[in-house]
Write a protein that holds these residues in place. Structure first.
Motif, PDB file in Angstrom:
ATOM      1  N   THR A  28       0.774  -1.112   0.079  1.00  0.00           N
ATOM      2  CA  THR A  28       0.092   0.107   0.113  1.00  0.00           C
ATOM      3  C   THR A  28       0.885   1.334  -0.072  1.00  0.00           C
ATOM      4  O   THR A  28       0.149   2.213  -0.067  1.00  0.00           O
ATOM      5  CB  THR A  28      -0.905  -0.064   1.237  1.00  0.00           C
ATOM      6  N   TYR A 146      -9.156  -6.598  -2.875  1.00  0.00           N
ATOM      7  CA  TYR A 146      -8.594  -5.774  -1.797  1.00  0.00           C
ATOM      8  C   TYR A 146      -7.410  -5.391  -2.145  1.00  0.00           C
ATOM      9  O   TYR A 146      -6.659  -4.346  -1.954  1.00  0.00           O
ATOM     10  CB  TYR A 146      -9.191  -6.144  -0.530  1.00  0.00           C
ATOM     11  N   ALA A 149      -6.607  -3.466  -4.985  1.00  0.00           N
ATOM     12  CA  ALA A 149      -6.763  -2.073  -4.853  1.00  0.00           C
ATOM     13  C   ALA A 149      -5.732  -1.517  -3.979  1.00  0.00           C
ATOM     14  O   ALA A 149      -5.465  -0.249  -4.275  1.00  0.00           O
ATOM     15  CB  ALA A 149      -8.265  -2.095  -3.849  1.00  0.00           C
ATOM     16  N   CYS A 150      -5.169  -2.316  -2.963  1.00  0.00           N
ATOM     17  CA  CYS A 150      -4.016  -1.539  -2.323  1.00  0.00           C
ATOM     18  C   CYS A 150      -2.948  -1.512  -3.471  1.00  0.00           C
ATOM     19  O   CYS A 150      -2.269  -0.279  -3.171  1.00  0.00           O
ATOM     20  CB  CYS A 150      -3.457  -2.624  -1.381  1.00  0.00           C
ATOM     21  N   THR A 153      -3.616   1.725  -5.342  1.00  0.00           N
ATOM     22  CA  THR A 153      -3.483   2.629  -4.321  1.00  0.00           C
ATOM     23  C   THR A 153      -1.894   3.395  -4.266  1.00  0.00           C
ATOM     24  O   THR A 153      -1.854   4.588  -4.276  1.00  0.00           O
ATOM     25  CB  THR A 153      -4.054   2.628  -3.008  1.00  0.00           C
ATOM     26  N   VAL A 165     -11.961   2.990  -6.788  1.00  0.00           N
ATOM     27  CA  VAL A 165     -11.302   2.275  -5.495  1.00  0.00           C
ATOM     28  C   VAL A 165     -11.301   3.212  -4.579  1.00  0.00           C
ATOM     29  O   VAL A 165     -10.778   4.565  -4.627  1.00  0.00           O
ATOM     30  CB  VAL A 165      -9.611   1.772  -5.731  1.00  0.00           C
ATOM     31  N   THR A 170      -9.525   1.299   1.724  1.00  0.00           N
ATOM     32  CA  THR A 170      -8.469   0.370   1.487  1.00  0.00           C
ATOM     33  C   THR A 170      -7.495   0.607   2.512  1.00  0.00           C
ATOM     34  O   THR A 170      -7.043  -0.764   3.048  1.00  0.00           O
ATOM     35  CB  THR A 170      -7.895   0.710  -0.075  1.00  0.00           C
TER      36      THR A 170
END
Lengths: 300, 290
Positions: A28, A146, A149-150, A153, A165, A170
């Motif tokens: 992330t 997920y 999505a990380c 991001t 997203v 997240t």
């Protein structure tokens, strides 16, 4: 408990913790300098529940995890809305905060003297099982939506948001997940050492976790696991040099970081496809080479 | 009592300001959080202490040696870690980790040399105090304040009246554009690290005189980081205000509440401040570039 078992317990507790750091930093792109404070939260919660209410082992561990997750939601809710640099600051503040709370609340945590009398329950197989479960969970998290999505991001927050997203949610999920993992490791640590003190969980310790993650390879789960095992064992082997050991340890890491900054493993991941490729079978359209080209950190 | 604490807070805060300005200088140009700044603080502290203790130098000379030593060490760190990474076009996070490792390395080395002892200066040169209108004023506080003001004036002169200062300011607006205008970036970065190191040396050696000499004194860098952010990202004046604010908060919470919860309260106040004003105290809003 033999010496070797003690060493291995330490090593695999570290493996669990760095999996959490990998989630946060590697996937992330959040830099937490307060991760040790989450370990402390888990360890103290488990220890207090066990010594004060005579709770069984598993229940205490669960209490540690829950405490860490709850604290992470409280800390994360305001700080994850801020810029990334400010988030790192908030985690530093959190680290200092936990340290002074542990020092001050003498009645509950034993203050600076430490929390004593936690039963010695943790054995190697507990830690190995926990480490295996954590690694499997993190791997699956990485592959599910997920996890993707990380990664998106990290690479470009604005672009990720354009594609739907929710960056904040997240980050909140991943922060809580990492805190839960740290809490579990903390609980195991408490039941292994039988004794906890606030200075075991300072900000330099969190910095060390970060360094371990970078050493193995920031973008590779395999790298993080193997790098942590290597560094933790190196630390044990350097025990012979007594006081110089931290100096040697840091020097070795520094040399690695300068000459191979992306970590020993880079973006390489251990996988079945790789094993198959090794034996010379599966090189075809079905084999997708995974790898993150863009490291996702823009120069400000 | 109140005025004494006020003076104490301002003088400690002025030292934090120096550390924060050094931190901010590097952040402005390269956009990196440079934790090796903490190592330079510790080097400054120990160099001056050793000069006084073992070589029996007078304190002012020891301070000068410490400041120069920290500056050179900072430049050396840049040369050894940042430049190879920058040459190969690596991202700045790797320098962040390298600087964190330098920080750990120096702390470990100093712990090894000092055997983990906490020491204090043998001479009473700066430790006395004098009375002014019924207030007891420690000499070191006045010295710290004066030195901080002088060094900030020097820094302003260098930044706004010299060629290297112009180059540094240009580079902090836009590194690439500055390079295209014929500025030697290696030279500018080295100069910035030198200046940051000098400031860290001043702060570190004087804080060592005021408090004590111990291997973990480099942890002051976290306060510098905070001052820099609270004051406003990429803003030197803001960093000065941030440093003063932290010094005052810390002194007053220590004096009126308790020294063990002081860091918790200080940092909580700062985080709340950042939540209310994410752009920092100075209020210059920097737009996020897409």
């Amino acid at each position: 408990m033999s010496f070797l078992e003690g060493v291995l317990i330490n090593v695999f507790i570290l493996v669990i913790i760095t999996q959490g750091v990998y989630l946060l930093t590697g996937m992330t792109g959040l830099f937490s300098l307060g991760q040790a404070a989450f370990v402390a939260t888990g360890a103290y919660a488990a220890g207090i529940v066990a010594t004060r209410y005579q709770a069984p082992f598993l229940l205490s561990l669960a209490a540690g995890v829950v405490a860490s997750v709850v604290v992470s939601l409280v800390v994360g809710y305001p700080s994850l809305k801020l810029r990334r640099v400010h988030f790192s600051l908030a985690t530093i503040a959190f680290g200092y905060g936990i340290e002074s709370i542990l020092n001050v609340s003498t009645g509950i945590t034993g203050g600076a003297i430490g929390l004593i009398g936690i039963p010695n329950i943790t054995r190697l197989w507990h830690v190995l099982l926990a480490a295996f479960l954590t690694i499997a969970l993190v791997r699956n998290f990485k592959l599910c939506r997920y996890g993707r999505a990380c990664v998106s991001t990290r690479t470009d927050e604005v672009a990720a948001q354009v594609y739907g997203v929710n960056a904040f949610v997240t980050k909140e999920i991943v922060f809580a997940f990492a805190a839960g993992i740290s809490g579990l490791a903390g609980g195991l640590l408490a039941f292994y050492l039988g004794y906890l003190s606030p200075d075991m969980f300072g900000i330099p310790i969190s910095a060390e976790y970060l360094i371990m993650v970078f050493f193995g390879g920031l973008y590779s789960q395999t790298g993080v696991i193997l790098g942590t095992i290597f560094l933790a064992l190196l630390m044990e082997m350097l025990r012979a040099t007594a006081e110089l050991r931290m100096v040697l340890y840091c020097t070795i890491i520094l040399i690695f970081i300068i000459f191979r900054p992306t970590g020993v493993f880079g973006t390489w991941e251990f996988s079945r496809a790789w094993l198959a490729g090794l034996s010379g079978r599966a090189f075809g359209p079905g084999v997708v080479k995974e790898g993150v080209k863009d490291n996702g950190f823009k120069q400000a | 009592m109140f005025f004494q604490q006020l003076l104490n807070g301002i003088s400690v805060g002025s030292m934090y300001s120096l550390l924060a300005v050094g931190f901010s200088l590097v952040y402005n140009i390269l956009g990196i959080v440079n934790f090796s700044h903490g190592a330079m603080i510790a080097i400054g502290t120990y160099l001056s202490y050793w000069c006084v203790r073992y070589l029996r130098f007078p304190v002012p000379l020891a301070l000068v040696i410490a400041v120069i030593g920290a500056g050179l060490a900072s430049m050396g760190t840049e040369r050894a870690t940042l430049r190879p990474l920058r040459r190969r076009g690596q991202s700045s996070v790797f320098f962040f980790i390298a600087s964190l490792t330098v920080f750990n390395l120096v702390a470990a080395l100093l712990t090894y040399i000092s055997k983990g002892n906490i020491e204090s200066y043998p001479s009473a040169f700066l430790t006395g105090s004098f009375t002014f209108r019924g207030l007891m004023i420690p000499r070191i506080d006045v010295v710290m304040l004066v030195i901080a003001i002088l060094s900030l004036m020097c820094l302003t002169y260098v930044l706004f009246r010299t060629r290297i200062g112009l180059a540094i300011r240009a580079a902090s607006y836009n590194l690439k554009a500055a390079q295209l205008m014929g500025i030697n970036i290696d030279w500018v970065v080295a100069g910035t690290f030198l200046m940051a190191g000098l400031l860290a040396g001043i702060g570190g050696s004087l804080l060592g005189v005021k408090y004590a000499v111990y291997a973990d004194i480099g942890n002051m860098v976290f306060k510098a980081f905070f001052s820099c952010m609270v004051g406003g990202l990429g803003n030197l004046t803001g960093a000065i205000w941030g440093g003063l604010l932290i010094g005052l908060l810390e002194t007053f919470t220590c004096a009126y509440i308790s020294s063990s919860v002081s860091p918790a309260i200080t940092f909580t106040v700062l985080i709340v401040l950042l939540l209310l004003r994410p752009q920092g105290l100075s209020g210059r809003v920097t737009e996020e570039k897409i």
